[in-house]
Design an enzyme around this catalytic site. Sequence first.
Site, PDB file in Angstrom:
ATOM      1  CG  ASP A   1      31.462  89.176  49.017  1.00  0.00           C
ATOM      2  OD1 ASP A   1      30.704  88.224  49.263  1.00  0.00           O
ATOM      3  OD2 ASP A   1      31.893  89.945  49.892  1.00  0.00           O
ATOM      4  CG  HIS A   2      26.760  84.667  45.702  1.00  0.00           C
ATOM      5  ND1 HIS A   2      25.804  83.989  46.437  1.00  0.00           N
ATOM      6  CD2 HIS A   2      26.224  84.835  44.475  1.00  0.00           C
ATOM      7  CE1 HIS A   2      24.750  83.737  45.685  1.00  0.00           C
ATOM      8  NE2 HIS A   2      24.966  84.243  44.489  1.00  0.00           N
ATOM      9  CB  SER A   3      28.144  88.640  50.939  1.00  0.00           C
ATOM     10  OG  SER A   3      29.053  87.662  51.351  1.00  0.00           O
TER      11      SER A   3
ATOM     12  CB  SER B   1      24.590  84.906  50.268  1.00  0.00           C
ATOM     13  OG  SER B   1      25.904  84.633  50.738  1.00  0.00           O
TER      14      SER B   1
END
Length: 378
Positions: A308-310, A140
């Site tokens: 959170d960029h996940s 990601s």
Amino acid sequence: MLLFVSLLIFCVPLGGDTSPITCYNDQGDAVDWFYMYKLPKEHGRKAPYLGEVYLLLEKGSEGWTAGKGTVNDTTGALGRTVGQLYSQGKNTEVAYILYNDQRPPENFGDRWVNNSESRGGHTKGVVLLDKNQGFWLVHSTPNFPPVRQAGQYYYPESGVINGQNFICVTYPFDRFQTIGEQLQINQPNVYDCDVPESLASLVPALAAVCRKKHLSGHISPHIKPASNRSVTLTSKDGTNFISFAKGASFNNDLYHSWVAPTLQSDLLVQFWVRSTGILPSDCSQGWKVLDITLLNPGQTFRFHTSQDHSKWAVSPTAAGSGAGEGGGGWVCVGDINRNQAEEKRGGGTVCLQDPVVWKAYRMAALECEACAGGTIQC
């Protein structure tokens, strides 16, 4: 002389011609697969997490373990794995594809840049293989990894502040044609690749992706065009993963419209919420797909999903109609978000049913958005 030869054997560079192309762990051991959770930068006066610390979970482990260094270390799992690309040189027996909807800068010194692509797939990944085996890394992180011409591995500043996720799986060579077909459906933004002639005829779908030819007509003479397709991909050592790939023509949410009903499971989904047109939690059509709002992976520290960029999903329970031979619940790690714009873009996720992996991700989800609004315990 015997001592000299022995030293030569043990000093072969990692990722060189005599080393297998594979996922590696922190100790430099070849592994069948691993999951990595790069934690976000923790805020506060006594915050010990500076944005490059990660958790690692590999086949055979009992859960998350603390990474031995940072994601920028060439001797860590990510650095060892992706670093193989830069140690190959101009090897005509090795193929690779780097794709990212936020490609790295052309100037290797500028490591933080917004090179976003609004067209093509919202996908990020690395494929590296030879005629024996290779790995597929789905992640990601924006601007990652650097092009091979950069000459070395490094982790970009653009991926430091927020949380990021990685899944690396080692596959035998005969899986890579199917992987190429999945990527054709995804319509990725390829920014660096090479599929040499010695491999192009054996993995024509990967060669087509490298030429940036997306799905038009048939993927292969035996497969009809599709806006989406799920396939089972068996790793080198026999673990079964399910790859979900959708194209722009799918025009719907990946998780609620496809993954949940296919897996016969409700899902808790973590994704990047700091964008427009976010899709709320959805309990229609018999499936509950809830947006996660608060996380604590590996019992490290609590943080909101806005940090959170996940992009990952986990089934809320281990049991259910979707339980199969793998036991435990489902975990899916991918590269696409739940928002209106990305319903119309390619992307996907890779799912595994494994009790240890499921527990690791399930315990990370603390609070979710309820379908009726408000926040509930996941």
